[in-house]
Enzyme design. Structure first.
Site, PDB file in Angstrom:
ATOM      1  CG  HIS A  25      72.990  35.760  52.104  1.00 24.14           C
ATOM      2  ND1 HIS A  25      71.771  36.396  51.962  1.00 24.14           N
ATOM      3  CD2 HIS A  25      73.393  35.462  50.839  1.00 24.14           C
ATOM      4  CE1 HIS A  25      71.459  36.475  50.684  1.00 24.14           C
ATOM      5  NE2 HIS A  25      72.430  35.906  49.975  1.00 24.14           N
ATOM      6  CD  GLU A  26      77.287  34.141  49.994  1.00 26.57           C
ATOM      7  OE1 GLU A  26      76.975  33.199  49.233  1.00 26.57           O
ATOM      8  OE2 GLU A  26      77.125  35.334  49.689  1.00 26.57           O
TER       9      GLU A  26
ATOM     10  CG  HIS B 163      72.770  31.149  48.603  1.00 30.18           C
ATOM     11  ND1 HIS B 163      71.494  31.281  48.112  1.00 30.18           N
ATOM     12  CD2 HIS B 163      73.301  32.411  48.624  1.00 30.18           C
ATOM     13  CE1 HIS B 163      71.252  32.559  47.853  1.00 30.18           C
ATOM     14  NE2 HIS B 163      72.328  33.258  48.155  1.00 30.18           N
TER      15      HIS B 163
ATOM     16  CG  HIS C 144      68.877  35.662  46.713  1.00 29.83           C
ATOM     17  ND1 HIS C 144      69.514  35.826  45.517  1.00 29.83           N
ATOM     18  CD2 HIS C 144      69.834  35.700  47.664  1.00 29.83           C
ATOM     19  CE1 HIS C 144      70.820  35.960  45.735  1.00 29.83           C
ATOM     20  NE2 HIS C 144      71.028  35.886  47.033  1.00 29.83           N
TER      21      HIS C 144
END
Length: 274
Positions: free
Chosen positions: A136-137, A140, A146
């Site tokens: 997830h990180e 980014h 998101h």
């Protein structure tokens, strides 16, 4: 916290995450969470990691600082999933100017897109040491918002504002279409960039529901979804890695791959080009 740095067009996303264990009301009210939002798209303004190319791969240099063996293993697993499905490659930093630092901290955070003023930093607390959260990180960092920030989320999910921890409603804001690009893909509940139903709950009740108030089906926090993979490949213009000849298992020898252009062109996968 989220803030915009206009000079470098990056956004810092900082939130506490729980361990990815089965949800209970008590845990929902005790931690902040960031694992999946309800609409994701690539950022139109963030800088891409398209400055270093090696063959058909875009390389992102990285360093791991002050993290134990378990964290390092999970980081490698997350990177490997990206390697297996896209043309992005994380490589140990030597002297490269732009790179990503994985560091220990009190939160799980990252920045949106490649920074040019300083290294990108992905901060991992002890609650972030899962492959899914690290993926997830990383998403980014390579340029993705998101999923729940997507402008068309109102057709798929409902945000229950009265259940959100005071001061955390900004995590559910919707971005305008001029800030995101979805590469022709639909809303993806299964995206690694989608929040869980109970994200930032102050009372153990869901903060995100289906648009009809029901349960969200298909949520997961472990791996890239098919749409995640498709969007990365479109953002970075990755070519599909495949052989175009049925004879590649015989003809794609090390010698012929190096010496013969026709073999390299027909056997891109077997020659290790992609």
């Amino acid at each position: 916290m989220e803030y915009c740095n206009k000079r470098n067009m990056t956004i810092r996303i900082t939130v506490m995450l729980t361990l990815l264990l089965p949800h209970t009301p008590s845990s929902a009210s005790s931690y902040f969470h960031i694992t999946k939002p309800a609409l994701r798209g690539g950022s139109k303004s963030s800088r891409r990691w398209m400055n270093v190319r090696n063959g058909e791969h875009w390389e992102i240099p990285y360093v791991v600082e002050d993290l134990g063996p378990d964290s390092s293993t999970r980081i490698r697993e997350a990177m490997q999933e990206i390697h297996d499905n896209t043309c992005m490659r994380f490589v140990p930093r030597i002297l490269q100017q732009y790179y990503v630092r994985f560091v220990r901290g009190s939160e799980c955070s990252s920045q949106l897109g490649m920074r040019t003023d300083e290294p990108n930093t992905i901060t991992l607390s002890t609650h972030c040491e899962t492959k899914g959260i690290i993926l997830h990180e990383i998403m980014h960092t390579i340029g993705f918002h998101h999923e729940h920030s997507r402008p068309d989320r109102v057709r798929y999910v409902r945000i229950v504002e009265e259940n959100i921890i005071q001061g955390q409603a900004y995590n559910f804001k919707v971005l305008p279409w001029n800030e995101v690009i979805n590469y022709g893909t639909g809303y993806d509940i299964a995206s690694i960039m989608h929040y869980p139903e109970w994200a930032f709950s102050r009372n153990g009740q869901n903060t995100i529901t289906a648009v009809n108030g029901g349960e969200l089906l298909g949520l997961q926090q472990d791996s890239l979804s098919k749409t995640d993979i498709l969007q990365i490949n479109k953002m970075y213009r990755c070519r599909k890695c495949e052989d175009k000849s049925n004879n590649c298992n015989k003809s794609a020898t090390t010698h012929r791959c190096k010496r013969q252009f026709k073999v390299r062109k027909a056997c891109r996968k077997s020659c290790g080009i992609c």
